[in-house]
Scaffold this motif. Sequence first.
Motif, PDB file in Angstrom:
ATOM      1  N   LEU A 684       0.821  -1.216   0.000  1.00 26.39           N
ATOM      2  CA  LEU A 684       0.000   0.000   0.000  1.00 26.39           C
ATOM      3  C   LEU A 684       0.853   1.264   0.000  1.00 26.39           C
ATOM      4  N   ALA A 685       2.155   1.106  -0.232  1.00 25.38           N
ATOM      5  CA  ALA A 685       3.060   2.243  -0.103  1.00 25.38           C
ATOM      6  C   ALA A 685       2.729   3.373  -1.085  1.00 25.38           C
ATOM      7  N   GLU A 686       2.424   3.029  -2.336  1.00 21.70           N
ATOM      8  CA  GLU A 686       2.167   4.080  -3.337  1.00 21.70           C
ATOM      9  C   GLU A 686       0.912   4.889  -3.014  1.00 21.70           C
ATOM     10  N   PRO A 687      -0.268   4.246  -2.800  1.00 18.06           N
ATOM     11  CA  PRO A 687      -1.435   5.075  -2.462  1.00 18.06           C
ATOM     12  C   PRO A 687      -1.278   5.791  -1.127  1.00 18.06           C
ATOM     13  N   ARG A 688      -0.563   5.178  -0.174  1.00 15.47           N
ATOM     14  CA  ARG A 688      -0.374   5.842   1.113  1.00 15.47           C
ATOM     15  C   ARG A 688       0.497   7.084   0.956  1.00 15.47           C
ATOM     16  N   PHE A 689       1.524   7.001   0.125  1.00 11.39           N
ATOM     17  CA  PHE A 689       2.410   8.145  -0.120  1.00 11.39           C
ATOM     18  C   PHE A 689       1.628   9.326  -0.684  1.00 11.39           C
ATOM     19  N   THR A 690       0.835   9.069  -1.719  1.00  9.21           N
ATOM     20  CA  THR A 690       0.047  10.135  -2.328  1.00  9.21           C
ATOM     21  C   THR A 690      -0.960  10.706  -1.339  1.00  9.21           C
ATOM     22  N   THR A 691      -1.622   9.839  -0.590  1.00 10.85           N
ATOM     23  CA  THR A 691      -2.650  10.281   0.347  1.00 10.85           C
ATOM     24  C   THR A 691      -2.057  11.121   1.467  1.00 10.85           C
ATOM     25  N   VAL A 692      -0.949  10.661   2.049  1.00 12.17           N
ATOM     26  CA  VAL A 692      -0.339  11.378   3.170  1.00 12.17           C
ATOM     27  C   VAL A 692       0.113  12.766   2.740  1.00 12.17           C
ATOM     28  N   LEU A 693       0.770  12.852   1.579  1.00  8.42           N
ATOM     29  CA  LEU A 693       1.251  14.158   1.138  1.00  8.42           C
ATOM     30  C   LEU A 693       0.099  15.103   0.808  1.00  8.42           C
ATOM     31  N   LEU A 694      -0.898  14.599   0.091  1.00  6.67           N
ATOM     32  CA  LEU A 694      -2.015  15.475  -0.249  1.00  6.67           C
ATOM     33  C   LEU A 694      -2.772  15.897   1.003  1.00  6.67           C
ATOM     34  N   ALA A 695      -2.905  14.993   1.968  1.00  4.54           N
ATOM     35  CA  ALA A 695      -3.560  15.347   3.230  1.00  4.54           C
ATOM     36  C   ALA A 695      -2.740  16.398   3.983  1.00  4.54           C
ATOM     37  N   LEU A 696      -1.418  16.265   3.942  1.00  2.96           N
ATOM     38  CA  LEU A 696      -0.557  17.257   4.593  1.00  2.96           C
ATOM     39  C   LEU A 696      -0.722  18.622   3.944  1.00  2.96           C
ATOM     40  N   PHE A 697      -0.697  18.660   2.608  1.00  2.00           N
ATOM     41  CA  PHE A 697      -0.872  19.937   1.919  1.00  2.00           C
ATOM     42  C   PHE A 697      -2.259  20.522   2.189  1.00  2.00           C
ATOM     43  N   ALA A 698      -3.274  19.663   2.216  1.00  2.00           N
ATOM     44  CA  ALA A 698      -4.632  20.139   2.478  1.00  2.00           C
ATOM     45  C   ALA A 698      -4.730  20.713   3.882  1.00  2.00           C
ATOM     46  N   GLY A 699      -4.105  20.050   4.858  1.00  2.00           N
ATOM     47  CA  GLY A 699      -4.135  20.555   6.227  1.00  2.00           C
ATOM     48  C   GLY A 699      -3.452  21.904   6.338  1.00  2.00           C
ATOM     49  N   LEU A 700      -2.295  22.055   5.670  1.00  2.00           N
ATOM     50  CA  LEU A 700      -1.606  23.343   5.692  1.00  2.00           C
ATOM     51  C   LEU A 700      -2.450  24.424   5.014  1.00  2.00           C
ATOM     52  N   ALA A 701      -3.056  24.071   3.878  1.00  2.00           N
ATOM     53  CA  ALA A 701      -3.899  25.041   3.181  1.00  2.00           C
ATOM     54  C   ALA A 701      -5.078  25.464   4.049  1.00  2.00           C
ATOM     55  N   LEU A 702      -5.668  24.493   4.743  1.00  2.63           N
ATOM     56  CA  LEU A 702      -6.797  24.799   5.620  1.00  2.63           C
ATOM     57  C   LEU A 702      -6.370  25.729   6.739  1.00  2.63           C
ATOM     58  N   ALA A 703      -5.204  25.462   7.316  1.00  2.80           N
ATOM     59  CA  ALA A 703      -4.704  26.318   8.390  1.00  2.80           C
ATOM     60  C   ALA A 703      -4.431  27.729   7.878  1.00  2.80           C
ATOM     61  N   LEU A 704      -3.821  27.822   6.680  1.00  5.06           N
ATOM     62  CA  LEU A 704      -3.545  29.150   6.124  1.00  5.06           C
ATOM     63  C   LEU A 704      -4.834  29.902   5.818  1.00  5.06           C
ATOM     64  N   ALA A 705      -5.834  29.184   5.292  1.00  2.67           N
ATOM     65  CA  ALA A 705      -7.114  29.834   5.005  1.00  2.67           C
ATOM     66  C   ALA A 705      -7.765  30.318   6.294  1.00  2.67           C
TER      67      ALA A 705
END
Length: 816
Positions: A684-705
């Motif tokens: 599950l490494a490939e889907p987990r990698f994409t999910t974790v990074l996109l979730a991290l970016f989304a969390g940062l974007a949410l905090a900035l907003a």
Amino acid sequence: MAHLATDLRYALRRLRRARTVSAVAILTLALGIGANTALFSLVRTVLLRPLPYGAPERLTVLWNATEKGETTWLSLRELAAIGADARAFTHVAGFTSGSANLTGDVEPERVAIGSVTANAFATLAAAPLLGRTFRPDEGAPGAGDVAVIGHALWQRRYGGAPDVVGRTLRVNGRARTIVGVMPAAFRFPLDFREGRPTELWIPQVVDTANLGGWGSRNFIGFARLRPGVAPEQGTRELRRVAQGWVREGFVIDDGSGRLYRAAVPVHDLVLGDMRRPLWILFGAVALLLLIACANAANLLLARADERRREIAVRKALGAARARVMRQLLAESVLLAAAGGACGVALAWAGTRLLASLAPASLPRVADVRVDLGVLAFTTLLAVATGFVFGLAPALQLSRPDVAGALHESGGRSGTTGRARQRFRRGLAVVQVAMSVVLVVGAALLLRSLVELRRVDLGFDPRGALTARLALPAAEYPEPAQVVAFHERLQQRVAQIPGVRAAAGTRLLPLTGTIGDWSITIEGRARDGRDNPNGDWQVVMPGYFEAMRIPLRQGRTLARTDDARGVPVVVINQTMADRYWPDGDALGKRFKWGTADQPWMTIVGIVGVVRHNAIVEEPRAEMYVTPAHYALETGNAPRAMTLVLRTAGDPLALAAPLRAVVRELDPNVPLADVQTLERVTDDALAEPRFTTVLLALFAGLALALAAVGIYGLVSLLVTQRTHEVGIRMALGARRAAIGRMMLGQGMAVAGAGVAVGLLAAGLLSRLLTTLVYGVGTLDPLTFVAVPAVLGAVTLVATLIPARRAARVDPAIALRSE
């Protein structure tokens, strides 16, 4: 110069006084710069850097034309025919990988090796670091035993000794002379997708007088296109050659299309399914940078508005316009420079984080470093943001309208003030909208990952230890010797305290693609288009119990199923349903291939195991013991993966397992000792990698907003303090004041959410190939995301709204 130093010192003092705003601005820019630099450094290394071959754009892999995601095996006879008949290629070579035991000079170890046709390195146009590669004659029968080693093996086993060329090492008990060392960046094409790339290469013996059968397929083919020839032309040539084989009667076209090959660019093969996720992540982090810049712009504009009266007073006291502009720009550029400096540190940490999170199948991830060009671009963008959004208010504030500025009130800001407010609200709306897009994407991938974890793998990965080993042909030349060693090993391992079941398999599920084998079913005639087949597995008795694969009917394989007994086979439910749909598979017989092989009797039916991939369609699979595999083929699988079902911590059995193997044969090393849970996690490494990074970016974007909305509402409260005082003096209730301020923040968020949901609906189709078990317009996601955004916005606006509701009317009125 003295004025500049003075301006910078004053700017630093101003930033210290507004510590919170300054820290938020610096952190905002640092996040945008650091995240973008780290991820684009990854994208540039993986997607854009040329492969370590000469003219890599002309290098292709001969892949199945209908299933390019699966390994396509070719026979030596097919490779030779393609090289002779396909005019689109200058070179055609073959490669097959495996594992070998290295012994003789230092501690024995097991490494991945490649058996290649003698022209393989010439086809890749890859030059060695030391020595040479193979000569054309070294692939002929009776040629000298030679080997080329990889850079990592050279460093690890020989300490990077410059005189390694000419030394002798034993590969599976056979002495070979090292003739070359490849550079550190070199990989064979398929090695970029493997966690354990090949580290040693030996020449494949090719007897031109006896190339074997057309169907003896165990090589990956790759070819170099002639200059000016496109891959599509190479594919047409491959089809023409294959059709000639059919006309000559060498092979049968069963109509499935699997006979025909395509010339797939090596770059496409290396990237596999990771190209789209990486570009999506790059788009996400670019959005994050835009959000960061918008947030920084809003903060700078807000600070400028708060200082309008201060600047007016300074102008009234005689401050020159140029001096005021210089000081304001110094503050903005200082903020941007500090954000850039912190961004460099975050970029360095981000590349290390990406390397630790990235799956082993992501090519060249270990080579990722902070890209200076990308760092310069993102830092320049951040500094430009600070300069532009510092210059605009500086020009406006430094104009000579002193009286207007001194009399301007937050509640009576005029047309210019309202325009500034609308612009800042627009920036906040854009921030929220882009955040919604990222959060929706992250939520879809997160739901998909949850669905993947719910997939029934067909076995229980908990509480099991796995380890690989292989027996060298020099010490174990006969199949009976191989089978006997594995039986002794199984008996000894089963006696280790804490072991509940122990067995072995040729290839562990989710660690590689298992091949299929045509079968002949007793009592059924075959025609040219009928090709019954099943994926074949060789397992020790007790394997199903060790893996906890459920038994559906009959029995599993037993110790009595040895060379003296009748050949038996266990099949999975998919194979039983496909070829015996009436449910009467037990007791039926079939044999492998069409030759005069022994008939095998079906004695059991087991559940379906997801072997090649978690999301694959159920495949027909058949299991035989090593002894019966030897009866069918005349060979025994030398490489086996042990599976130990344990009563406690699986890793606690690693040392006793090594001791048992060492007692039986000290020259047989164990490799890949790990838990079965680790094996499934790696799948599950490939889907987990994409999910974790996109979730991290989304969390940062949410905090900035959220920070942006908080800053916007806080500024509105400050600007409308006088108005609030008047309203409260005229009898307005505190709750009404709070609701008024809260409503303004929620209105901005609502507009951003509406725009963001529309954009997310249009862009979510880019995730079609990345999600499993959930649609890209998943209703739950599109309902949950606005709810989360609403909650975050509510918290961000509630604090300044409550502050407005607690304003003392007397103080608010005296503020004028």
